[in-house]
Design a protein around this motif. Structure first.
Motif, PDB file in Angstrom:
ATOM      1  N   LEU A   9       0.937  -1.063   0.045  1.00 40.93           N
ATOM      2  CA  LEU A   9       0.079  -0.138  -0.006  1.00 40.93           C
ATOM      3  C   LEU A   9       1.021   1.432  -0.059  1.00 40.93           C
ATOM      4  O   LEU A   9       1.639   1.339   0.835  1.00 40.93           O
ATOM      5  CB  LEU A   9      -1.030  -0.031   1.396  1.00 40.93           C
ATOM      6  CG  LEU A   9      -1.485   1.169   1.520  1.00 40.93           C
ATOM      7  CD1 LEU A   9      -2.553   1.604   0.257  1.00 40.93           C
ATOM      8  CD2 LEU A   9      -2.429   1.142   2.745  1.00 40.93           C
ATOM      9  N   ILE A  10       0.689   2.046  -1.150  1.00 40.26           N
ATOM     10  CA  ILE A  10       1.596   3.051  -1.266  1.00 40.26           C
ATOM     11  C   ILE A  10       0.959   4.557  -1.033  1.00 40.26           C
ATOM     12  O   ILE A  10      -0.096   4.953  -1.534  1.00 40.26           O
ATOM     13  CB  ILE A  10       2.181   3.225  -2.480  1.00 40.26           C
ATOM     14  CG1 ILE A  10       3.106   2.100  -2.901  1.00 40.26           C
ATOM     15  CG2 ILE A  10       3.262   4.457  -2.700  1.00 40.26           C
ATOM     16  CD1 ILE A  10       3.662   1.914  -4.130  1.00 40.26           C
ATOM     17  N   ASN A  11       1.019   5.256   0.125  1.00 37.59           N
ATOM     18  CA  ASN A  11       0.664   6.738   0.230  1.00 37.59           C
ATOM     19  C   ASN A  11       1.579   7.628  -0.663  1.00 37.59           C
ATOM     20  O   ASN A  11       2.613   7.884  -0.127  1.00 37.59           O
ATOM     21  CB  ASN A  11       0.717   6.962   1.819  1.00 37.59           C
ATOM     22  CG  ASN A  11       0.194   8.277   2.062  1.00 37.59           C
ATOM     23  OD1 ASN A  11      -0.197   9.066   1.474  1.00 37.59           O
ATOM     24  ND2 ASN A  11      -0.295   8.487   3.330  1.00 37.59           N
ATOM     25  N   LEU A  12       0.898   8.177  -1.565  1.00 36.28           N
ATOM     26  CA  LEU A  12       1.589   9.266  -2.372  1.00 36.28           C
ATOM     27  C   LEU A  12       1.793  10.516  -1.693  1.00 36.28           C
ATOM     28  O   LEU A  12       2.816  11.241  -2.062  1.00 36.28           O
ATOM     29  CB  LEU A  12       0.823   9.489  -3.723  1.00 36.28           C
ATOM     30  CG  LEU A  12       0.860   8.256  -4.710  1.00 36.28           C
ATOM     31  CD1 LEU A  12       0.110   8.597  -5.757  1.00 36.28           C
ATOM     32  CD2 LEU A  12       2.185   7.924  -4.735  1.00 36.28           C
ATOM     33  N   LYS A  13       1.335  11.037  -0.730  1.00 38.41           N
ATOM     34  CA  LYS A  13       1.405  12.040   0.202  1.00 38.41           C
ATOM     35  C   LYS A  13       0.991  12.255   1.489  1.00 38.41           C
ATOM     36  O   LYS A  13       0.268  12.459   2.052  1.00 38.41           O
ATOM     37  CB  LYS A  13       0.350  13.174  -0.620  1.00 38.41           C
ATOM     38  CG  LYS A  13       0.901  14.757  -0.213  1.00 38.41           C
ATOM     39  CD  LYS A  13      -0.053  15.688  -0.976  1.00 38.41           C
ATOM     40  CE  LYS A  13       0.673  16.895  -0.668  1.00 38.41           C
ATOM     41  NZ  LYS A  13      -0.208  18.268  -1.286  1.00 38.41           N
ATOM     42  N   SER A  14       2.294  11.346   2.174  1.00 35.81           N
ATOM     43  CA  SER A  14       2.138  11.313   3.633  1.00 35.81           C
ATOM     44  C   SER A  14       1.990  12.563   4.313  1.00 35.81           C
ATOM     45  O   SER A  14       2.904  13.593   3.833  1.00 35.81           O
ATOM     46  CB  SER A  14       3.388  10.498   3.969  1.00 35.81           C
ATOM     47  OG  SER A  14       3.395   9.015   3.543  1.00 35.81           O
ATOM     48  N   GLY A  15       1.307  13.082   5.234  1.00 37.65           N
ATOM     49  CA  GLY A  15       1.142  14.054   5.793  1.00 37.65           C
ATOM     50  C   GLY A  15       0.003  14.826   5.406  1.00 37.65           C
ATOM     51  O   GLY A  15      -0.359  15.700   6.213  1.00 37.65           O
ATOM     52  N   ILE A  28      -2.657   5.518  -3.418  1.00 36.02           N
ATOM     53  CA  ILE A  28      -3.396   6.198  -3.041  1.00 36.02           C
ATOM     54  C   ILE A  28      -2.998   7.740  -2.793  1.00 36.02           C
ATOM     55  O   ILE A  28      -1.821   7.868  -2.450  1.00 36.02           O
ATOM     56  CB  ILE A  28      -4.185   6.015  -1.622  1.00 36.02           C
ATOM     57  CG1 ILE A  28      -5.012   4.802  -1.782  1.00 36.02           C
ATOM     58  CG2 ILE A  28      -5.295   7.021  -1.257  1.00 36.02           C
ATOM     59  CD1 ILE A  28      -5.913   4.544  -0.343  1.00 36.02           C
ATOM     60  N   GLY A  29      -3.307   8.448  -3.912  1.00 39.47           N
ATOM     61  CA  GLY A  29      -2.835   9.996  -3.591  1.00 39.47           C
ATOM     62  C   GLY A  29      -4.291  11.042  -3.484  1.00 39.47           C
ATOM     63  O   GLY A  29      -5.204  10.697  -3.357  1.00 39.47           O
ATOM     64  N   PRO A  30      -3.773  12.431  -3.232  1.00 33.78           N
ATOM     65  CA  PRO A  30      -5.021  13.170  -3.356  1.00 33.78           C
ATOM     66  C   PRO A  30      -5.791  13.258  -4.441  1.00 33.78           C
ATOM     67  O   PRO A  30      -7.105  13.327  -4.168  1.00 33.78           O
ATOM     68  CB  PRO A  30      -4.083  14.620  -3.267  1.00 33.78           C
ATOM     69  CG  PRO A  30      -2.812  14.176  -2.924  1.00 33.78           C
ATOM     70  CD  PRO A  30      -2.269  12.857  -3.341  1.00 33.78           C
ATOM     71  N   LYS A  31      -5.292  13.046  -5.565  1.00 36.25           N
ATOM     72  CA  LYS A  31      -6.443  12.968  -6.811  1.00 36.25           C
ATOM     73  C   LYS A  31      -7.281  11.736  -6.694  1.00 36.25           C
ATOM     74  O   LYS A  31      -8.549  11.948  -6.991  1.00 36.25           O
ATOM     75  CB  LYS A  31      -5.829  12.877  -8.227  1.00 36.25           C
ATOM     76  CG  LYS A  31      -4.706  14.066  -8.372  1.00 36.25           C
ATOM     77  CD  LYS A  31      -4.094  14.233  -9.748  1.00 36.25           C
ATOM     78  CE  LYS A  31      -3.478  15.507 -10.037  1.00 36.25           C
ATOM     79  NZ  LYS A  31      -2.754  15.308 -11.263  1.00 36.25           N
TER      80      LYS A  31
END
Length: 433
Positions: free
Chosen positions: A343-349, A398-401
């Motif tokens: 699972l990849i978080n494209l924008k941690s924070g 998963i990213g903001p878009k």
């Protein structure tokens, strides 16, 4: 497991001393680290793979009627002298003395020990047949250990030993293990080719090596193409194993050179292979010198007929990588992958992205899906490269878009296919495999 809390020391550069693909990738993916020549520590990611392979090997041994036990790594030299192998085995055996000057050795194999154990307990032919096995670390003092865990000095092996009242029974046990091995390799996502082999220092008159197909393999194989059409997974212990083995062995396969070209079919294909298993029927080679006998049906003592059956569990981890990788890294078959999903978080924070990732991570855990969650505050490109390197079967991104659109990106590592799906659809796709 959150990657920020895990121990996964990956490397960007390939170590200069790593000569083959599996060695390079196991080091780069943080699976192993060398402690001394031919001796490796298995780090958390590598250890998870090792246990997955071990459990499949164990399950297939159990399914075909073998019984698990555990023997020590250190053995007495006396038993090996009784069998005549102590001096014959050569410098590969690590010989040691304890504080009382008793000669011992770090076991390279266990024929002598298991024969001694069995002869003490089995008294009657009614206690036969039996197949006993264990999964234990071995040591062989290779002159030039190389290729990482492919040819190390310390290695994990499954070795089984069969005990029968006569040759016919011993050959039935051999057929069981022959079938169990092909089924095991099929479950591991591998195509294995059984090759008639020399018996070497183990002894006996019937032996097969099992080679898995890999373009980088160390052996040249000559194979009847019909072997590739056999469904090894469909085999069960109640099937006609004698007929199955006869059918398989009637199809030509040889390693390195054509041992019997007169009987070989005209149309052969060549492949590269890696030996990962070896089985032997050797009759009374060990029971005779060690006095392993039981009372037969007519009341007279009968020497036990034996065979041995080895699979290199740690070697299989490297073999699978040799058979399944690309330029980006490892491609694990689902059955042995250390985690099923990355699972990849494209924008941690980012609050919304973190919440979506945390929610999905919880759903994956609740569904029993082994997940490695890259929650680190790192570049997206670095996260993608890292996931491709360690080779988990699925990536969920998963990213903001995606959060705004209500979708996740699902990537299949083996094919590179990517799809934007709802969370529920993505979970259903993973569940279907």
């Amino acid at each position: 497991m959150r990657l920020s809390q895990y121990f996964l020391p990956t490397l960007k550069e390939t170590p200069s001393d790593a000569q083959i693909v599996s060695h390079r990738l196991m080091l780069r993916a943080g699976m192993i680290r060398q402690m001394s020549a031919g001796i490796y520590a298995w780090l958390p990611l590598g250890y998870r793979v090792l246990k997955k392979i071990e459990n499949i090997v164990r399950a297939e041994q159990d399914r075909f009627g073998a019984i698990e036990m555990l023997m020590p790594t250190i053995q007495s030299a006396d038993l090996w002298r009784e069998s005549g192998r102590y001096d014959a085995y050569g410098p590969e055996m690590l010989r040691i003395k304890d504080r009382h000057e008793r000669e011992m050795l770090f076991g390279p194999t266990n024929e002598e020990m298991i024969t001694d154990i069995f002869k003490r307990e089995a008294k009657s032919y009614r206690e036969l047949p039996k197949i006993l096995y264990h999964i234990q670390w071995k040591f062989r003092d290779e002159v030039r250990p190389r290729f990482g865990v492919m040819r190390g000095r310390e290695f994990l092996m499954k070795d089984a030993y069969s005990f029968d009242i006569d040759e016919a029974g011993a050959r039935r046990s051999y057929q069981k293990m022959f079938a169990a091995y092909l089924s095991t390799f099929a479950r591991l996502g591998l195509k294995a080719i059984p090759v008639r082999a020399d018996t070497g220092p183990i002894g006996g008159d019937l032996s097969h090596e099992f080679h898995i197909l890999a373009d980088t393999g160390e052996s040249q194989l000559y194979v009847d193409p019909k072997l590739f059409e056999v469904d090894m997974k469909a085999l069960g212990p109640d099937d006609d194993l004698a007929g199955f083995m006869e059918r398989i062995t009637s199809l030509y396969a040889a390693a390195d050179e054509l041992h019997d070209p007169a009987k070989a079919p005209k149309e052969l294909v060549t492949r590269r292979g890696i030996e990962v298993g070896h089985i032997f029927y050797f009759g009374t080679k060990y029971s005779a010198p060690l006095g392993a006998q039981v009372v037969g049906p007519d009341g007279t003592p009968v020497l036990i007929e034996m065979g041995s059956y080895g699979v290199g569990v740690s070697r299989l981890a490297a073999g699978i990588i040799e058979a399944s990788h690309d330029e980006a890294g490892i491609i694990w078959p689902d059955e042995v992958a250390p985690f099923k999903v990355g699972l990849i978080n494209l924008k941690s924070g980012d609050a919304k992205t973190d919440t979506a990732c945390n929610d999905l991570y919880a759903k994956l855990n609740n569904a029993g899906v082994e997940t490695l969650y890259d929650d680190r505050d790192e570049r997206a490109g670095g996260k993608f490269a890292n996931m491709d390197l360690i080779g988990l079967p699925w990536q969920m991104i998963i990213g903001p878009k995606g959060v705004e659109k209500g979708v996740v990106e699902l990537k299949r590592r083996a094919t590179g296919e990517r799809h934007e799906l709802s969370v529920d659809d993505a979970l259903a796709t993973i569940a279907r495999g």
